[in-house]
Write a protein that holds these residues in place. Structure first.
Motif, PDB file in Angstrom:
ATOM      1  N   PRO A  70       6.862   5.947  23.116  1.00 27.26           N
ATOM      2  CA  PRO A  70       7.273   7.351  22.901  1.00 27.26           C
ATOM      3  C   PRO A  70       6.816   7.903  21.557  1.00 27.26           C
ATOM      4  N   VAL A  91       3.701   9.908  21.491  1.00 28.33           N
ATOM      5  CA  VAL A  91       3.797  11.273  22.014  1.00 28.33           C
ATOM      6  C   VAL A  91       4.579  12.163  21.042  1.00 28.33           C
ATOM      7  N   ARG A  92       5.595  11.572  20.440  1.00 28.99           N
ATOM      8  CA  ARG A  92       6.427  12.337  19.507  1.00 28.99           C
ATOM      9  C   ARG A  92       5.652  12.776  18.264  1.00 28.99           C
ATOM     10  N   LYS A 146       3.256  14.445  18.083  1.00 28.66           N
ATOM     11  CA  LYS A 146       2.760  15.814  18.244  1.00 28.66           C
ATOM     12  C   LYS A 146       3.722  16.845  17.661  1.00 28.66           C
ATOM     13  N   GLU A 147       4.989  16.451  17.527  1.00 24.19           N
ATOM     14  CA  GLU A 147       6.009  17.433  17.137  1.00 24.19           C
ATOM     15  C   GLU A 147       5.701  18.161  15.812  1.00 24.19           C
ATOM     16  N   PHE A 170       2.986  20.635  16.359  1.00 17.52           N
ATOM     17  CA  PHE A 170       3.426  21.783  17.149  1.00 17.52           C
ATOM     18  C   PHE A 170       4.262  22.728  16.285  1.00 17.52           C
ATOM     19  N   PRO A 188       4.326  27.009  22.298  1.00 16.50           N
ATOM     20  CA  PRO A 188       4.234  25.567  22.596  1.00 16.50           C
ATOM     21  C   PRO A 188       3.218  25.263  23.698  1.00 16.50           C
ATOM     22  N   ALA A 189       3.162  26.129  24.699  1.00 14.81           N
ATOM     23  CA  ALA A 189       2.199  25.896  25.774  1.00 14.81           C
ATOM     24  C   ALA A 189       0.767  25.987  25.255  1.00 14.81           C
ATOM     25  N   ASP A 239      -0.041  22.777  23.466  1.00 13.43           N
ATOM     26  CA  ASP A 239      -0.280  21.719  24.434  1.00 13.43           C
ATOM     27  C   ASP A 239      -1.673  21.840  25.048  1.00 13.43           C
ATOM     28  N   TRP A 254      13.045   9.702  27.895  1.00 12.20           N
ATOM     29  CA  TRP A 254      12.107   8.715  27.368  1.00 12.20           C
ATOM     30  C   TRP A 254      11.687   9.073  25.946  1.00 12.20           C
ATOM     31  N   LEU A 255      11.555  10.381  25.683  1.00 11.64           N
ATOM     32  CA  LEU A 255      11.123  10.826  24.354  1.00 11.64           C
ATOM     33  C   LEU A 255      12.233  10.687  23.315  1.00 11.64           C
ATOM     34  N   GLU A 267      15.645  11.617  21.006  1.00  7.63           N
ATOM     35  CA  GLU A 267      16.118  12.792  20.263  1.00  7.63           C
ATOM     36  C   GLU A 267      14.952  13.552  19.629  1.00  7.63           C
ATOM     37  N   GLY A 268      15.181  14.820  19.370  1.00  8.42           N
ATOM     38  CA  GLY A 268      14.188  15.621  18.672  1.00  8.42           C
ATOM     39  C   GLY A 268      12.992  15.951  19.542  1.00  8.42           C
ATOM     40  N   ALA A 269      11.872  16.211  18.888  1.00  8.22           N
ATOM     41  CA  ALA A 269      10.633  16.530  19.591  1.00  8.22           C
ATOM     42  C   ALA A 269      10.821  17.677  20.571  1.00  8.22           C
ATOM     43  N   SER A 270      11.580  18.674  20.161  1.00 11.16           N
ATOM     44  CA  SER A 270      11.954  19.753  21.086  1.00 11.16           C
ATOM     45  C   SER A 270      10.738  20.564  21.524  1.00 11.16           C
ATOM     46  N   LEU A 271       9.781  20.765  20.638  1.00 13.61           N
ATOM     47  CA  LEU A 271       8.603  21.549  21.023  1.00 13.61           C
ATOM     48  C   LEU A 271       7.733  20.777  22.011  1.00 13.61           C
ATOM     49  N   VAL A 272       7.620  19.470  21.793  1.00 13.09           N
ATOM     50  CA  VAL A 272       6.856  18.642  22.725  1.00 13.09           C
ATOM     51  C   VAL A 272       7.505  18.674  24.103  1.00 13.09           C
ATOM     52  N   GLU A 297       9.502  21.075  25.260  1.00 14.50           N
ATOM     53  CA  GLU A 297       9.350  22.416  25.817  1.00 14.50           C
ATOM     54  C   GLU A 297       7.968  22.589  26.432  1.00 14.50           C
ATOM     55  N   ALA A 298       6.950  22.137  25.716  1.00 16.77           N
ATOM     56  CA  ALA A 298       5.582  22.233  26.232  1.00 16.77           C
ATOM     57  C   ALA A 298       5.444  21.432  27.522  1.00 16.77           C
ATOM     58  N   GLY A 299       6.093  20.274  27.558  1.00 18.29           N
ATOM     59  CA  GLY A 299       6.040  19.446  28.751  1.00 18.29           C
ATOM     60  C   GLY A 299       6.650  20.135  29.959  1.00 18.29           C
ATOM     61  N   LEU A 335       6.734  23.302  30.508  1.00 15.10           N
ATOM     62  CA  LEU A 335       5.912  24.435  30.943  1.00 15.10           C
ATOM     63  C   LEU A 335       4.604  23.977  31.575  1.00 15.10           C
ATOM     64  N   GLN A 336       4.252  22.725  31.323  1.00 13.51           N
ATOM     65  CA  GLN A 336       2.926  22.277  31.728  1.00 13.51           C
ATOM     66  C   GLN A 336       2.734  22.340  33.240  1.00 13.51           C
TER      67      GLN A 336
END
Lengths: 212, 212
Positions: free
Chosen positions: A110, A113-114, A116-117, A120, A130-131, A134, B173-174, B176-181, B183-185, B187-188
């Motif tokens: 994880p 992937v994190r 990226k935060e 972003f 955010p989109a 991405d 899986w991600l 806590e946090g990483a809210s923008l990641v 959110e982007a996920g 919308l993807q």
DNA sequence: ACCTGAACACCGTTCAAGT
DNA sequence: ACCTGAACACCGTTCAAGT
């Protein structure tokens, strides 16, 4: 303490073996031999060969993350994505067939992937959604993957069959006509210059479509 | 007349077998069985398995060429490259792991490379240099390869492990946090829309850098 | 010219048995 | 907990022999 193998030792040895022998030489037995154990021993630490390959890919991506984190933070998305693209290519190039073997494999970590935060956060602060962020990362990633697959294939083919990519040989192979294709082939450069030029094109597209 | 196998029959059967069983199921014995011969018979027609894979890749690229030739000629490089990108993606998607298996493999057929000539003629007539035309094709190809590798990997992972790509599962899986990641996920999107959007970005870069 | 049977060296993986 | 020996089913490939 110094004896016994671990998951990390296995993954490291597997990456070395890949570089030494290529993907076909990366066998469970050869890997075990390199670690001074018998093949079944590996199955205590790793479910199967696929899981080993996933772990190798994750390790490579961890190194991408680490190398990227070591880079000075850029002035904006353009700097950041330039640095990311260069680091990703460099880590792929570090391993035989790196792009083909490690692209598109699932990330089992994880944290990778994190990472990226923070990017972003900065990019959305300067106007991207955010989109958009991405899309930007994924377009650049796709480009790098495709570029390096082709690059490593060419490099490898040049080793096994040096005549293959010589200009004269290629012209003969192409036969009559196709003069523009031949001309373009003669001008085609390899390596870093070409990568930077193509990356610049992709980033120009991001600027045009997402603003910047 | 109807009996006996040929190179073409072998390649066609190999592509079907790949789609049915995946790359691991594409064995010389299974292929022979599908053709109602024993494994060694294939070695009369094909030097080894690598040559078979090269032939398969060439066949796929021939189909790309054919499908592209069937498209109406566009108004300029933008139309042409859009059509090329769509056709290339479509042919890759047609086969299991198509992008990963067939990208970067050497083309054993000069005609497939020569097909670029009419395109280059039109594009240079409208101002591009041959080197520009070459860059443009290669940037688009790299993007498509990378995009479809990721796309097919995601699709395949979704089949074997449907929870993997569900939004809720991914968020958990991600951690806590990483809210923008996250959110982007959420919308993807997948598939054609996403491809067209990303392709548009790449083509915008070509327009910006090479003129259009 | 085209195909088979038998064989070779080698895979990934399992599992009972050892320590 | 961690590793080995032996075994299983299966690879890609070669080659003498068949037609």
């Amino acid at each position: 303490m110094t004896k016994g193998i671990t998951r990390e030792l296995i993954v490291t040895a597997a990456l070395e073996l890949l570089d030494d022998q290529g993907i076909d030489g990366l066998t469970v037995r050869a890997l075990a031999s390199r670690l001074d154990v018998r093949a079944p021993a590996l199955y205590w630490h790793v479910r199967n060969k696929q899981e080993l390959l996933d772990e190798m890919a994750t390790e490579v991506m961890r190194r991408v993350t680490a190398a990227f984190a070591a880079v000075q933070p850029g002035a904006g998305w353009h700097d950041d994505l330039t640095a990311y693209a260069r680091v990703l290519r460099a880590e792929y190039l570090r391993h035989r067939d790196g792009a083909r073997v490690f692209s598109g494999t699932r990330i089992t970590e994880p944290d990778v992937v994190r990472m990226k935060e923070p990017l972003f956060e900065r990019w959305t602060a300067s106007g991207w959604k955010p989109a958009d962020a991405d899309d930007a990362v994924d377009v650049v990633t796709a480009f790098v993957v495709g570029f390096v697959i082709e690059e490593q294939e060419r490099r490898q083919a040049a080793e096994t069959d040096p005549t293959r990519y010589s200009a004269a040989q290629r012209d003969a192979w192409l036969g009559e006509g196709a003069s523009l294709v031949k001309e373009a082939g003669h001008l085609q450069d390899d390596g870093d210059q070409r990568f930077e030029r193509h990356l610049d094109i992709v980033l120009a597209g991001l600027a045009a479509r997402l603003g910047g």
